[in-house]
Design an enzyme around this catalytic site. Sequence first.
Site, PDB file in Angstrom:
ATOM      1  N   TYR A 113       0.853  -1.187   0.000  1.00 18.18           N
ATOM      2  CA  TYR A 113       0.000   0.000   0.000  1.00 18.18           C
ATOM      3  C   TYR A 113       0.890   1.238   0.000  1.00 18.18           C
ATOM      4  CZ  TYR A 113      -2.971   3.780   1.661  1.00 18.18           C
ATOM      5  OH  TYR A 113      -3.616   4.989   1.777  1.00 18.18           O
ATOM      6  N   GLU A 201      -3.873   7.496  -3.755  1.00 22.83           N
ATOM      7  CA  GLU A 201      -3.718   6.207  -3.084  1.00 22.83           C
ATOM      8  C   GLU A 201      -3.559   5.069  -4.084  1.00 22.83           C
ATOM      9  OE1 GLU A 201      -6.134   4.854   0.589  1.00 22.83           O
ATOM     10  OE2 GLU A 201      -7.200   4.012  -1.124  1.00 22.83           O
TER      11      GLU A 201
END
Length: 393
Positions: A113, A201
């Site tokens: 991530y 993101e």
Amino acid sequence: MKLHEYQARDILEGYGVAVQPGRVARTADEAALAAKALQEEQGTSVFVVKAQIHAGGRGKGGGVKLANGLDEARARAEAMLGMQLVTPQTGPAGQKVRTVLVAAAADIEQEYYVGVTLDRARAMPVIMVSTEGGVEIEKVAEETPEKIFRIWVDPLAGLRPFQARAAAFALQLEGDAFKQGVRFVEALYRAYEGIDASLAEINPLVRTASGELLALDAKINLDDNALYRQKDLAALRDIHEEDPLEVEAGEHRLNYIRLDGDVGCMVNGAGLAMATMDMIKLAGGEPANFLDVGGSADVHTVEQGFRIILKDPNVKAVLVNIFGGIVRCDRVAAGIAEAASKVDIAVPLIVRLQGTNAEEGQKILKESGLKLETAVLLKEAAARVTQALRGAA
């Protein structure tokens, strides 16, 4: 303003972020053509068909499917297009799928991530990385917060090379993958800064079997306050993905957010609106919306505010809470009286006016003949609106 995944990918690729090859389709035939083009370009016959909506958790709702071959890619797209996709973030009503992304499947070895957002407490951008990719970052933060590594960036100095290296180290990357990771973080931050994003993101960022780092998904939220200087990006807005009442409110320059309660709120000032919603909840009610009519409310503003509030079928009562500062209470009262002559207000209405010309405003309301209740204290107004709800029930 939220962007679709395919829009975010195109933007990030322009900043040098490595993304999974893919093409957009709005019909099943276009999806088949997209898969064929990817087959010719990438030499693959395995594809991922992704529904494009402004919500996460698409895979859980059936909005992300593997497809073996061109025929299956077409069939997957045909099944998705037009479906009402329900995810944990859409609510029970779901969101209609109008577009799909057909991407070349990746041979995944590891998921990560990487995200950039604004830390309001520190007034600085923060880069967050984790080896727990492919999982909701909120869940990681709640259950294993130690697995999220944060790097705060001085907005004046910008991202420094040692910070990008620290992020790659935190992802436990080595060798060429480490170098790719540094470049990836640098490119993502450049994009975040360059497009005035509030969030950029990547979840997941993957390392493939061949050692390549790729963004398999991309989420970008733009800062609405900066859209005036990002006109090309503002044009990417998809109003189909937004609440129709919020879109309508925006056309009248009203700051409106729809909620799940049954008490409609019309207030001037964001802080007072938040306090009003808090008082409604403390009194045992549930606010149906946030509506800030601003400091220069007039007859038109008040009328449109009532129209939008009452279009929500969940609204069973309305609380108007106005503090007269820049806008005078008598002006708002006159607006309420005139708006009520044009809008059928068939639910209990409680009005609180305080501040400049509050007494004159109260007099206008009393002489208007409107069926309403007035209050002096905010606590009193909140109590009266919840009592009115109980009486109506």
